[in-house]
Design a protein around this motif. Structure first.
Motif, PDB file in Angstrom:
ATOM      1  N   GLN A 181       0.778  -1.005   0.059  1.00  0.00           N
ATOM      2  CA  GLN A 181      -0.052   0.185  -0.057  1.00  0.00           C
ATOM      3  C   GLN A 181       0.806   1.136   0.060  1.00  0.00           C
ATOM      4  O   GLN A 181       1.798   1.139   0.500  1.00  0.00           O
ATOM      5  CB  GLN A 181      -0.888   0.052   1.097  1.00  0.00           C
ATOM      6  N   LEU A 182       0.622   2.145  -0.876  1.00  0.00           N
ATOM      7  CA  LEU A 182       1.352   3.622  -0.982  1.00  0.00           C
ATOM      8  C   LEU A 182       0.800   4.739  -0.752  1.00  0.00           C
ATOM      9  O   LEU A 182      -0.689   4.746  -1.055  1.00  0.00           O
ATOM     10  CB  LEU A 182       1.859   3.576  -2.374  1.00  0.00           C
ATOM     11  N   VAL A 183       1.208   5.556   0.278  1.00  0.00           N
ATOM     12  CA  VAL A 183       0.383   6.701   0.427  1.00  0.00           C
ATOM     13  C   VAL A 183       1.471   8.034   0.209  1.00  0.00           C
ATOM     14  O   VAL A 183       2.390   8.006   0.720  1.00  0.00           O
ATOM     15  CB  VAL A 183       0.208   6.899   1.999  1.00  0.00           C
ATOM     16  N   GLU A 184       0.840   9.038  -0.799  1.00  0.00           N
ATOM     17  CA  GLU A 184       1.678  10.113  -1.165  1.00  0.00           C
ATOM     18  C   GLU A 184       1.243  11.401  -0.241  1.00  0.00           C
ATOM     19  O   GLU A 184       0.227  11.354   0.432  1.00  0.00           O
ATOM     20  CB  GLU A 184       1.371  10.485  -2.354  1.00  0.00           C
ATOM     21  N   SER A 185       2.415  12.013   0.130  1.00  0.00           N
ATOM     22  CA  SER A 185       2.172  13.224   0.766  1.00  0.00           C
ATOM     23  C   SER A 185       3.161  14.337   0.494  1.00  0.00           C
ATOM     24  O   SER A 185       3.982  13.983  -0.577  1.00  0.00           O
ATOM     25  CB  SER A 185       2.258  13.089   2.292  1.00  0.00           C
ATOM     26  N   ASP A 227       9.722  27.502  -7.445  1.00  0.00           N
ATOM     27  CA  ASP A 227       9.769  27.082  -6.003  1.00  0.00           C
ATOM     28  C   ASP A 227      10.171  25.555  -6.059  1.00  0.00           C
ATOM     29  O   ASP A 227      10.357  24.871  -6.991  1.00  0.00           O
ATOM     30  CB  ASP A 227       8.589  27.271  -5.373  1.00  0.00           C
ATOM     31  N   SER A 228      10.370  24.893  -4.714  1.00  0.00           N
ATOM     32  CA  SER A 228      10.467  23.761  -4.542  1.00  0.00           C
ATOM     33  C   SER A 228       9.657  22.940  -3.751  1.00  0.00           C
ATOM     34  O   SER A 228       9.171  23.547  -2.898  1.00  0.00           O
ATOM     35  CB  SER A 228      12.149  23.445  -3.919  1.00  0.00           C
ATOM     36  N   LEU A 229       9.592  21.571  -3.869  1.00  0.00           N
ATOM     37  CA  LEU A 229       8.333  20.726  -3.256  1.00  0.00           C
ATOM     38  C   LEU A 229       9.121  19.324  -3.063  1.00  0.00           C
ATOM     39  O   LEU A 229       9.775  18.847  -4.120  1.00  0.00           O
ATOM     40  CB  LEU A 229       7.368  20.892  -4.037  1.00  0.00           C
ATOM     41  N   ARG A 230       8.859  18.833  -2.054  1.00  0.00           N
ATOM     42  CA  ARG A 230       9.324  17.510  -1.865  1.00  0.00           C
ATOM     43  C   ARG A 230       7.980  16.584  -1.376  1.00  0.00           C
ATOM     44  O   ARG A 230       7.385  16.807  -0.578  1.00  0.00           O
ATOM     45  CB  ARG A 230      10.353  17.266  -0.854  1.00  0.00           C
ATOM     46  N   LEU A 231       8.052  15.551  -2.578  1.00  0.00           N
ATOM     47  CA  LEU A 231       6.893  14.328  -2.248  1.00  0.00           C
ATOM     48  C   LEU A 231       7.530  13.490  -1.509  1.00  0.00           C
ATOM     49  O   LEU A 231       8.643  13.081  -1.641  1.00  0.00           O
ATOM     50  CB  LEU A 231       6.341  14.138  -3.731  1.00  0.00           C
ATOM     51  N   SER A 232       6.567  12.807  -0.867  1.00  0.00           N
ATOM     52  CA  SER A 232       7.071  11.483   0.079  1.00  0.00           C
ATOM     53  C   SER A 232       5.993  10.461  -0.176  1.00  0.00           C
ATOM     54  O   SER A 232       4.810  10.706  -0.656  1.00  0.00           O
ATOM     55  CB  SER A 232       6.983  11.714   1.443  1.00  0.00           C
ATOM     56  N   CYS A 233       6.394   9.139  -0.438  1.00  0.00           N
ATOM     57  CA  CYS A 233       5.392   8.089  -0.529  1.00  0.00           C
ATOM     58  C   CYS A 233       5.913   7.132   0.522  1.00  0.00           C
ATOM     59  O   CYS A 233       6.884   6.551   0.294  1.00  0.00           O
ATOM     60  CB  CYS A 233       5.698   7.611  -1.720  1.00  0.00           C
ATOM     61  N   ALA A 234       5.024   6.794   1.387  1.00  0.00           N
ATOM     62  CA  ALA A 234       5.083   5.812   2.614  1.00  0.00           C
ATOM     63  C   ALA A 234       4.509   4.387   1.993  1.00  0.00           C
ATOM     64  O   ALA A 234       3.359   4.504   1.720  1.00  0.00           O
ATOM     65  CB  ALA A 234       4.555   6.265   3.905  1.00  0.00           C
ATOM     66  N   ALA A 235       5.246   3.431   2.007  1.00  0.00           N
ATOM     67  CA  ALA A 235       4.770   2.044   1.612  1.00  0.00           C
ATOM     68  C   ALA A 235       4.764   1.185   2.951  1.00  0.00           C
ATOM     69  O   ALA A 235       5.275   1.368   4.080  1.00  0.00           O
ATOM     70  CB  ALA A 235       6.020   1.657   0.813  1.00  0.00           C
ATOM     71  N   SER A 236       3.618   0.207   2.815  1.00  0.00           N
ATOM     72  CA  SER A 236       3.441  -0.785   3.824  1.00  0.00           C
ATOM     73  C   SER A 236       3.261  -2.120   3.298  1.00  0.00           C
ATOM     74  O   SER A 236       3.243  -2.268   2.030  1.00  0.00           O
ATOM     75  CB  SER A 236       2.218  -0.304   4.663  1.00  0.00           C
ATOM     76  N   ALA A 293       4.454   4.535  -7.492  1.00  0.00           N
ATOM     77  CA  ALA A 293       4.056   3.265  -7.758  1.00  0.00           C
ATOM     78  C   ALA A 293       5.047   2.197  -7.730  1.00  0.00           C
ATOM     79  O   ALA A 293       6.427   2.632  -7.217  1.00  0.00           O
ATOM     80  CB  ALA A 293       3.758   3.299  -9.348  1.00  0.00           C
ATOM     81  N   ALA A 294       4.876   1.160  -7.418  1.00  0.00           N
ATOM     82  CA  ALA A 294       5.877  -0.135  -6.930  1.00  0.00           C
ATOM     83  C   ALA A 294       5.866  -1.036  -7.751  1.00  0.00           C
ATOM     84  O   ALA A 294       4.886  -1.460  -8.258  1.00  0.00           O
ATOM     85  CB  ALA A 294       5.643  -0.523  -5.460  1.00  0.00           C
ATOM     86  N   ARG A 295       6.997  -1.620  -8.314  1.00  0.00           N
ATOM     87  CA  ARG A 295       6.736  -3.035  -8.999  1.00  0.00           C
ATOM     88  C   ARG A 295       7.751  -3.959  -8.244  1.00  0.00           C
ATOM     89  O   ARG A 295       8.709  -3.827  -7.380  1.00  0.00           O
ATOM     90  CB  ARG A 295       7.568  -2.636 -10.524  1.00  0.00           C
ATOM     91  N   TRP A 311      -0.372   0.915  -6.838  1.00  0.00           N
ATOM     92  CA  TRP A 311      -0.195   2.501  -6.932  1.00  0.00           C
ATOM     93  C   TRP A 311      -0.935   3.006  -6.081  1.00  0.00           C
ATOM     94  O   TRP A 311      -1.751   2.688  -5.300  1.00  0.00           O
ATOM     95  CB  TRP A 311      -1.250   2.799  -8.033  1.00  0.00           C
ATOM     96  N   GLY A 312      -0.279   4.455  -5.583  1.00  0.00           N
ATOM     97  CA  GLY A 312      -0.896   5.276  -4.785  1.00  0.00           C
ATOM     98  C   GLY A 312      -2.173   6.081  -5.113  1.00  0.00           C
ATOM     99  O   GLY A 312      -2.524   6.047  -6.500  1.00  0.00           O
ATOM    100  N   GLN A 313      -2.802   6.625  -4.503  1.00  0.00           N
ATOM    101  CA  GLN A 313      -4.143   7.283  -4.729  1.00  0.00           C
ATOM    102  C   GLN A 313      -3.649   8.734  -5.430  1.00  0.00           C
ATOM    103  O   GLN A 313      -4.728   9.404  -6.215  1.00  0.00           O
ATOM    104  CB  GLN A 313      -4.968   7.773  -3.569  1.00  0.00           C
ATOM    105  N   GLY A 314      -2.517   9.033  -5.395  1.00  0.00           N
ATOM    106  CA  GLY A 314      -2.303  10.408  -6.061  1.00  0.00           C
ATOM    107  C   GLY A 314      -2.249  11.479  -5.426  1.00  0.00           C
ATOM    108  O   GLY A 314      -2.943  11.617  -4.359  1.00  0.00           O
ATOM    109  N   ILE A 315      -1.543  12.679  -5.568  1.00  0.00           N
ATOM    110  CA  ILE A 315      -1.477  13.987  -4.787  1.00  0.00           C
ATOM    111  C   ILE A 315      -1.326  14.839  -6.051  1.00  0.00           C
ATOM    112  O   ILE A 315      -0.560  14.940  -6.893  1.00  0.00           O
ATOM    113  CB  ILE A 315      -0.509  13.715  -3.701  1.00  0.00           C
ATOM    114  N   GLN A 316      -2.078  16.077  -5.437  1.00  0.00           N
ATOM    115  CA  GLN A 316      -1.996  17.090  -6.504  1.00  0.00           C
ATOM    116  C   GLN A 316      -0.828  18.299  -6.194  1.00  0.00           C
ATOM    117  O   GLN A 316      -0.595  18.651  -5.016  1.00  0.00           O
ATOM    118  CB  GLN A 316      -3.409  18.124  -6.472  1.00  0.00           C
ATOM    119  N   VAL A 317      -0.223  18.567  -7.369  1.00  0.00           N
ATOM    120  CA  VAL A 317       0.926  19.261  -7.238  1.00  0.00           C
ATOM    121  C   VAL A 317       0.366  20.579  -8.139  1.00  0.00           C
ATOM    122  O   VAL A 317       0.112  20.422  -9.458  1.00  0.00           O
ATOM    123  CB  VAL A 317       2.218  18.917  -7.596  1.00  0.00           C
TER     124      VAL A 317
END
Length: 125
Positions: free
Chosen positions: A3-7, A16-25, A97-99, A115-121
């Motif tokens: 399971q993948l969760v983006e933030s 500007d800059s931004l950092r996305l994270s994706c936590a996996a379980s 996404a994970a393979r 796949w995660g649910q996606g996050i808006q940028v």
């Protein structure tokens, strides 16, 4: 099962800059090569970046090369996408996404199993 969760998404200004994270379980995170994709309204989902299970090798789309960096922390089961010098055209929903094959990166959606649910940028010009 993974399971993948983006933030980390949000609204920023061009440059500007931004950092996305994706936590996996799930099982051993290092068994999965990871990727980031994005999808703008009305467009196909496109490859952004990918990294092998060990983190040794990475690949990037030409449109983000030199601006984005993918990395991972296997102890934290997290993959990151550092996005610098953001442009209006980077606006999209970003997906993690994970393979199941940890050895190789891939720029093809069909090679990814989870796949995660996606996050808006959103980048304002």
């Amino acid at each position: 099962q993974v399971q993948l969760v983006e933030s980390g998404g949000g609204l920023v200004q061009a440059g500007d800059s931004l950092r996305l994270s994706c936590a996996a379980s799930g099982r051993t995170f290092s068994n999965n090569a990871m990727g980031w994709f994005r999808q703008a309204p009305g467009m196909e989902r496109e490859f952004v970046a990918a990294i092998t299970g060990t983190g040794v090798s990475a690949a990037y789309a030409d449109s983000v090369k030199g601006r984005f960096t993918i990395s991972r922390d296997n102890a934290k089961k997290t993959v990151y996408l550092q996005m610098n010098s953001l442009k209006f055209e980077d606006t999209a929903v970003y997906f993690c996404a994970a393979r199941s094959d940890w050895r190789y990166t891939s720029n093809s959606k069909v090679d990814y199993d989870y796949w995660g649910q996606g996050i808006q940028v959103t980048v304002s010009s």
